[in-house]
Design a protein around this motif. Sequence first.
Motif, short mmCIF file in Angstrom:
data_model
loop_
_atom_site.label_atom_id
_atom_site.label_comp_id
_atom_site.label_asym_id
_atom_site.label_seq_id
_atom_site.Cartn_x
_atom_site.Cartn_y
_atom_site.Cartn_z
N ALA A 247 0.83 -1.20 0.00
CA ALA A 247 0.00 0.00 0.00
C ALA A 247 0.87 1.25 0.00
CB ALA A 247 -0.90 -0.01 1.23
N ALA A 248 2.00 1.18 0.69
CA ALA A 248 2.81 2.38 0.89
C ALA A 248 3.53 2.79 -0.39
CB ALA A 248 3.81 2.15 2.01
N LEU A 249 3.87 1.81 -1.24
CA LEU A 249 4.71 2.13 -2.39
C LEU A 249 4.18 3.26 -3.29
CD1 LEU A 249 6.50 -1.01 -3.79
CD2 LEU A 249 7.47 1.22 -3.20
N PRO A 250 2.94 3.12 -3.77
CA PRO A 250 2.47 4.19 -4.66
C PRO A 250 2.40 5.54 -3.94
CG PRO A 250 0.71 2.64 -4.18
CD PRO A 250 1.96 2.05 -3.62
N ALA A 251 2.02 5.50 -2.66
CA ALA A 251 1.92 6.74 -1.91
C ALA A 251 3.30 7.35 -1.71
CB ALA A 251 1.24 6.49 -0.57
N LEU A 252 4.27 6.48 -1.45
CA LEU A 252 5.63 6.95 -1.23
C LEU A 252 6.15 7.63 -2.48
CD1 LEU A 252 7.68 6.83 1.03
CD2 LEU A 252 8.68 4.84 -0.06
N GLY A 253 5.86 7.01 -3.64
CA GLY A 253 6.31 7.60 -4.90
C GLY A 253 5.81 9.01 -5.07
N LEU A 254 4.70 9.32 -4.44
CA LEU A 254 4.13 10.65 -4.60
C LEU A 254 4.54 11.61 -3.49
CD1 LEU A 254 0.72 9.67 -6.04
CD2 LEU A 254 2.18 11.49 -6.92
N THR A 255 5.38 11.12 -2.56
CA THR A 255 5.73 11.99 -1.44
C THR A 255 6.57 13.18 -1.89
OG1 THR A 255 5.55 10.22 0.15
CG2 THR A 255 6.93 12.05 0.75
N GLY A 256 7.38 12.96 -2.91
CA GLY A 256 8.15 14.08 -3.45
C GLY A 256 7.22 15.18 -3.93
N VAL B 139 14.75 21.79 -3.44
CA VAL B 139 14.08 20.91 -2.48
C VAL B 139 13.35 19.80 -3.21
CG1 VAL B 139 12.15 20.79 -0.84
CG2 VAL B 139 13.82 22.63 -0.67
N TYR B 140 12.67 20.16 -4.29
CA TYR B 140 11.92 19.18 -5.06
C TYR B 140 12.85 18.08 -5.58
CZ TYR B 140 8.55 17.37 -8.43
OH TYR B 140 7.69 16.57 -9.13
N ILE B 141 13.97 18.50 -6.13
CA ILE B 141 14.92 17.53 -6.67
C ILE B 141 15.43 16.60 -5.57
CG2 ILE B 141 17.22 17.30 -7.69
CD1 ILE B 141 16.58 20.00 -9.14
N VAL B 142 15.82 17.18 -4.44
CA VAL B 142 16.37 16.38 -3.35
C VAL B 142 15.33 15.40 -2.82
CG1 VAL B 142 17.22 16.47 -0.98
CG2 VAL B 142 18.09 18.09 -2.68
N VAL B 143 14.11 15.88 -2.61
CA VAL B 143 13.08 15.00 -2.07
C VAL B 143 12.74 13.88 -3.04
CG1 VAL B 143 10.68 14.89 -1.28
CG2 VAL B 143 12.13 16.78 -0.57
N MET B 144 12.72 14.22 -4.34
CA MET B 144 12.45 13.18 -5.34
C MET B 144 13.53 12.11 -5.30
SD MET B 144 9.68 13.70 -6.69
CE MET B 144 9.11 13.42 -8.33
N ALA B 145 14.78 12.54 -5.20
CA ALA B 145 15.88 11.58 -5.14
C ALA B 145 15.77 10.71 -3.90
CB ALA B 145 17.21 12.33 -5.17
N LEU B 146 15.42 11.35 -2.78
CA LEU B 146 15.29 10.60 -1.53
C LEU B 146 14.19 9.55 -1.62
CD1 LEU B 146 15.73 13.19 1.36
CD2 LEU B 146 17.11 11.16 0.88
N THR B 147 13.03 9.94 -2.14
CA THR B 147 11.94 8.97 -2.22
C THR B 147 12.30 7.84 -3.16
OG1 THR B 147 10.89 10.40 -3.84
CG2 THR B 147 10.04 10.51 -1.61
N GLU B 148 13.04 8.18 -4.22
CA GLU B 148 13.46 7.14 -5.14
C GLU B 148 14.37 6.14 -4.42
OE1 GLU B 148 14.70 8.64 -9.02
OE2 GLU B 148 15.76 6.74 -9.27
N ALA B 149 15.27 6.69 -3.60
CA ALA B 149 16.18 5.83 -2.84
C ALA B 149 15.41 4.92 -1.89
CB ALA B 149 17.17 6.69 -2.08
N ILE B 150 14.40 5.50 -1.21
CA ILE B 150 13.61 4.69 -0.26
C ILE B 150 12.83 3.61 -1.01
CG2 ILE B 150 11.77 4.76 1.46
CD1 ILE B 150 12.68 7.59 2.14
N GLU B 151 12.29 3.99 -2.16
CA GLU B 151 11.57 3.00 -2.97
C GLU B 151 12.47 1.82 -3.32
OE1 GLU B 151 8.32 4.55 -5.95
OE2 GLU B 151 9.91 6.01 -5.79
#
Lengths: 552, 310
Positions: free
Chosen positions: B231-240, B288-300
Motif C-alpha cells: 500500500a505504501a509504495l504508490p503513496a511513497l512515490g508521490l511523497t516528493g 528541495v523538489y529535486i532532493v526530495v524526489m531523489a530521496l523517495t526514489e532511494a527509499i523506494e
Amino acid sequence: MRRNQRATRLLTGALALPLAAALIAGCSSTEDPSANKDTKPVAGGTLVYASGDAEPSCLDPHVGGNYPQALVASQFMESLFTKDAEGKIIPWLAEKSEVSADGLTRTITLRDGITFHDGTKLTSEAIKANIEHLQDPNTASSTGYLAVGKVDQIKLVDDLTAELKLSAPDNALLESLSMPWTAIQSPQGLKRDQAANCAAPAGTGPFKVESWDRQQAVNLVRYEDYVSPAANAERASATSYLDGITWRFIPEAASRYAALQSGEVDVIDNPQPDTISTAADNGLGHLDAPRPGASNRLELNSSKAPFDDVRVREAFMHSVDVNSGINSLYFNTAKRSYSLLSSVEPLGISDDSKFTTDATKANELLDAAGWSERDSEGYRVKDGKRLTLKFPVSTNQSVPAEQSLFEQMQAAAKPVGFEVKIELLDLSSWYGALAKHEYDLVSAPYTKVGPSVLRILFHSDSTIPAPSGYFANNAQIKDPKLDQLLVDAEQTNDEAERAELYKQAQQIVLDGYYVMPLYDQQNHFLYSKNVHGMGETTAVSSPIYYNVFLDK
Amino acid sequence: MKLLAWLGRKVGGALVVLWLVATAIFIGVRLIPGDPAEAIMGGPGSQASAEALANARSEYGLDLPIISQYFLFLAKLIRLDFGTSYSFKDPVLQIMGEVLPPTINLALLALVVAWLLALLFALLAMRANKFGRLLGNAVEIVAAAVPHFWLGAVLIMLFSSMLGWLPAVANGTPAGLVLPVLTLALPLAGFLTQLMRDSLNTAMGSQFALAARARGESRLTVFRRHGLRHAALPALGLTGWAFSSLLSGAVVVEAIFARPGLGRSLLSAVLARDIPMVTGIALFSALVYIVVMALTEAIERLIDPAGAES
C-alpha cells in the motif's frame, strides 16, 4: 502619501463568512467597553497590536513613507509639530516657530531637555540632519521629501534654534512637519548605514524599538527617559503605562478578528465593516479615525475620450447610486462624502447637488454629447466606438467592500449605456496601468495633513510624471486659473484668504465633474475591553499608545 | 559502484534542472511589468528622483546589457550568491536562512501527520463494513479536495472562536502549530489514503495474504507485514510531489495563521517585485523538489529493489 501595501486580501472574502457566523454564535458578552473609561490608569503589561498591513521593509518612515510605517513609527518617533483635539497645528518637539514677513524664512526653536533613544540630546542640528536626510536621493523618500521640497537651506542659529530658508512661501510647512514621514530621529542614528537605521531608528517617542523579528513582530519597549512635550499634571510619571507593545502582522482580516476575539491580541487595524458594526455587541471598543488629506474618491480622466467631455462626466455622476451601496456594503460604518477633502480638514467644502442619482438627466446629457445610439448589448456608441470606461482597481488599496461598491456602480451605469470595465490588479500592475494612461476611472487615496493636498492632486504640474511614471493628478485637470488659486493659497499669510482661495479651488474641481467623492479614508481600530485610554492620534490619525493602559 | 553511478546521474541531472530553472526564472521575472529600479527605491509608484533611480540601476547592475546580466547572475549563483533583496537590502541567503526553518518545520510535521492519518484511515477502511467504506471514501474525497484557505478558516472558527481550545494565529508555542499543521495535512492525508486503499485492497485480497491468513496470522499482522508494504509504495512515490505541494500550501497557511516563513516571504516578494528574493525562493524550491524526489526514489529502491531495477 498614497495609501499603500494593504494586507493581501486574496482569501478574505472566503474567510469572512464562516468566521462571522461563528463569532456571532460564540460570543455572549455585550459589555460596553466605554463604561470603563474612568478606570484608574495602571502601569504594566505588554499590548499586542495586530496590523493587517504588509510588514514595512524599513521602520524609518523617511524611507519610502507609507501609512503602515506611520502607524508603527508613531510610537517611537515624534514630529516637530502636531494637531490638537480641535485640529489646530501646535508645536510638539518644537517649542515655538515664526515666519518672516516675506514668508521665506521659518525659524523653529526646539524644546530643551529632550533626548533620543540613543542617549544623544535633541538640538537644532537634528532639524538640519533630518530634512537633509529626507532630501537625499539615496534615502529614497517618496512622501517626506515632497513635504520639505521648498526648504532650500537650513541655518543653525543656536543650540535649539534653526532657520529654514524657503524657495517660496509655504503656509503648509508646519502641517507638513506634523506628519510621521518627517518625524525627527537622532542625527547619530542617521549616520549608520541604511539597513541598521531601518531596523531600529532612534527617535524620541515614549517607546523604543528593542528588536524586530521579521514576519513575526516589532518589539517596542517603554523609553524610561521619555519627556513628554505636552504638560500633563495628572500623570505621576512621564513614561508610558505600558511596558511595551508587540507589533504583529496578521494579513488575514478574519484571522486577525478571531485573534482579537480570543484575546490573543488587544488591538487590530483594518477590520472588516461587518465586524465594526457589531463591535459594541461583541464587547469590543472601536476607534474611528478618518485620515486627513483627500477623501476617498473616483477620479475621471479628463485627458481623453469619453471623459474629455464635461457632459459625459456629469452624466456618469448622475447614473450611479452611491449612497445605498455605501450603506449596505459598509454596514453604516462609512459616511458618504461630498467633499474633495477629508472631514477632518477644516477647509474642505461639500457640495451634494452635483451627485444626485438621476438616470433621465444622465441619458439627456449623453444624447446631447453625441452618444445617442446603442449597440446590441445596450451600450451607447458614437462613431462606431462603445462608451467604455476602463477602471483599474488596486486590490491592495480597495478593500472588498469597496470593490463590491465599484461593481454596484458598474451595474447601475449599464442601463444608462456606460460599459464600466473593472480590472482588479496588484499594486505594481495598477501603478503601471495608470502610468500608461490606461484608465478612465480610478480610486487613488492620498493622505497628507492640510488642504495643500489639493495642489498635489489638481495642479497641472502633477500631470507631469515622475521618472517612475507616477503622477498624482489622475483627473488630468489642466486649468491655469485653478493652478493660480492653488499656488496663491499656499503662499498667503492670511488665514481667511487661504480658506477663501481653497474654497474657490475646490469649487472649480467640483463644478467640472472631475471627481466623485465617496467617503473619508477609512481608518478603524477595534480593541478588547481591557484596553483603556484609546483615542489619541498623531496628525495623520495614527493612534498613540502613550496614555493607553491594560487592566489584565 | 552501482550506487555511485546512480548518485552521479542524479547530481548531474539536478544541476541541469537547476540551470534550466534559473534561466526560466531569469527570463520570467523580466517579463513581469514594472521597473526593478523602482522596486529598489521603495516599491511600486515610488516618486524617487531620476538620480536615485540611476544610482539604483548601476548599483544592482541593471544598466548592463541583458546578456551580461544573465552571465553575471549565473556566475553569482555558482558562488551561492543570490544577491541582495530589493526591499530589505539584506542578502537573500541570509533572509532565507531566517524564514526557512519555520516553513520546513511546518511542512515536515504536516507530512508526518498526513502519513499517520492516511495509515489510520487505511486501517479503518480495511476493517469497516460496506457502509463504513463508503463513508470513508466520501470523507477522503472531501478532505483531498478542500482548499487550504477554506479549511484553515473552518478550523479557526471551530477550535479557536467557538471552542477556544487553540490559538487562531501562530504564537511560537506548540499549540499554535496544531491548526496550521492540520490545515496542511488533512487534504494530503485524504489524497494519500485514496492511493493506499486501492493497493491495500489488492494486497489484502491477494494469494500471499490469503496464504498468510491460512498460516494463522491475524489480519493485523498480515496488514503490517504484507499489506502495508504494497500500500505504501504508490503513496511513497508521490511523497516528493506531496512535499512540494506542502511548500506551496505554506504560502496560504502562513498568511492565514500569520506564521513567519518562506511562503509569506514569497508572497510579499512577488507583490513588491523583489526579484532577487523571488529568484532565490524559486530556485530553492526547485532544489528541495529535486532532493526530495531523489530521496523517495532511494527509499523506494530499499523497499522494493525489484521495482527500481525494472
